[in-house]
Design a protein around this motif. Structure first.
Motif, PDB file in Angstrom:
ATOM      1  N   LYS A   1       0.717  -1.162   0.406  1.00 57.38           N
ATOM      2  CA  LYS A   1      -0.041  -0.268  -0.389  1.00 57.38           C
ATOM      3  C   LYS A   1       1.042   0.943  -0.023  1.00 57.38           C
ATOM      4  O   LYS A   1       1.459   0.800   0.645  1.00 57.38           O
ATOM      5  N   THR A   2       0.445   2.101  -1.291  1.00 58.31           N
ATOM      6  CA  THR A   2       1.705   3.164  -1.177  1.00 58.31           C
ATOM      7  C   THR A   2       0.639   4.841  -0.283  1.00 58.31           C
ATOM      8  O   THR A   2      -0.743   4.109  -0.970  1.00 58.31           O
ATOM      9  N   LYS A   3       0.705   5.783  -0.181  1.00 60.74           N
ATOM     10  CA  LYS A   3       0.423   6.909  -0.185  1.00 60.74           C
ATOM     11  C   LYS A   3       0.821   8.344  -0.931  1.00 60.74           C
ATOM     12  O   LYS A   3       1.891   8.193  -0.647  1.00 60.74           O
ATOM     13  N   THR A   4       0.244   9.658  -1.321  1.00 55.47           N
ATOM     14  CA  THR A   4       1.109  10.546  -1.523  1.00 55.47           C
ATOM     15  C   THR A   4       1.495  10.955  -1.217  1.00 55.47           C
ATOM     16  O   THR A   4       0.428  11.815   0.047  1.00 55.47           O
TER      17      THR A   4
ATOM     18  N   ASP B   1      16.915   3.359   2.080  1.00 52.49           N
ATOM     19  CA  ASP B   1      16.349   2.775   2.487  1.00 52.49           C
ATOM     20  C   ASP B   1      14.266   2.321   2.584  1.00 52.49           C
ATOM     21  O   ASP B   1      13.770   1.571   3.497  1.00 52.49           O
ATOM     22  N   LEU B   2      14.513   2.678   1.371  1.00 52.39           N
ATOM     23  CA  LEU B   2      13.014   1.863   0.686  1.00 52.39           C
ATOM     24  C   LEU B   2      13.570   0.788   0.356  1.00 52.39           C
ATOM     25  O   LEU B   2      14.612  -0.284   0.251  1.00 52.39           O
TER      26      LEU B   2
ATOM     27  N   GLU C   1       2.850   3.084   2.463  1.00 46.29           N
ATOM     28  CA  GLU C   1       2.601   3.772   3.840  1.00 46.29           C
ATOM     29  C   GLU C   1       3.024   3.425   5.347  1.00 46.29           C
ATOM     30  O   GLU C   1       2.944   5.104   5.599  1.00 46.29           O
ATOM     31  N   ASN C   2       3.894   2.764   5.220  1.00 47.88           N
ATOM     32  CA  ASN C   2       4.816   2.306   7.179  1.00 47.88           C
ATOM     33  C   ASN C   2       5.431   3.731   6.310  1.00 47.88           C
ATOM     34  O   ASN C   2       6.154   4.058   7.544  1.00 47.88           O
ATOM     35  N   ARG C   3       6.031   3.953   5.838  1.00 49.53           N
ATOM     36  CA  ARG C   3       7.682   5.162   5.410  1.00 49.53           C
ATOM     37  C   ARG C   3       6.621   6.877   5.730  1.00 49.53           C
ATOM     38  O   ARG C   3       7.465   7.512   5.548  1.00 49.53           O
TER      39      ARG C   3
END
Length: 130
Positions: free
Chosen positions: A2-5, A75-76, A106-108
């Motif tokens: 899952k990703t976010k902007t 670190d990704l 999402e966790n970053r």
């Protein structure tokens, strides 16, 4: 995954040209971050910042108006590459910059959101003048 902007808006007491140059000129970028940067100004050209911590490739460059780049930090997770965009609008001697960072895991999200403020916008404002 899952990703976010991340979306941020920052106003600088400087001309759009000066903000653009600080981000795209290796020496100026190194000056405000305090860490080595090597930045190509060509489409398809590579860049690194904060030593080798982060880097990517230039996708679109419109001097003093817009920068679009791929972005990856060491670190990704493997295979995770994100995209960043900067757009500049000059108004009355100040520059309003809209920044977006797409595809952030999402966790970053929170540490990268804060990182842009702490390690980019705050020192860049200090270098360009408040």
């Amino acid at each position: 995954m899952k990703t976010k902007t991340i979306r941020q808006s920052v106003t600088f007491n400087a001309k759009a040209h000066d903000v653009f140059e600080a981000l795209m000129d290796s020496k100026k970028h190194t000056k405000f971050t305090g860490e080595p940067a090597k930045i190509s100004r060509k489409i398809g050209g590579k860049y690194t910042a904060y030593g080798d911590y982060m880097g990517g490739e230039n996708l679109e460059i419109i001097p003093d108006k817009k920068i679009v780049q791929t972005w990856r930090s060491s670190d990704l997770p493997e295979g995770c590459e994100t995209k960043i965009t900067f757009t500049f609008k000059q108004e009355k001697g100040k520059t309003k910059m809209a920044f977006s960072h797409y595809g952030v895991p999402e966790n970053r999200y929170e540490d990268l959101r804060k990182g842009w403020i702490d390690f980019y916008w705050t020192p860049l404002k200090a270098m360009l003048g408040k």
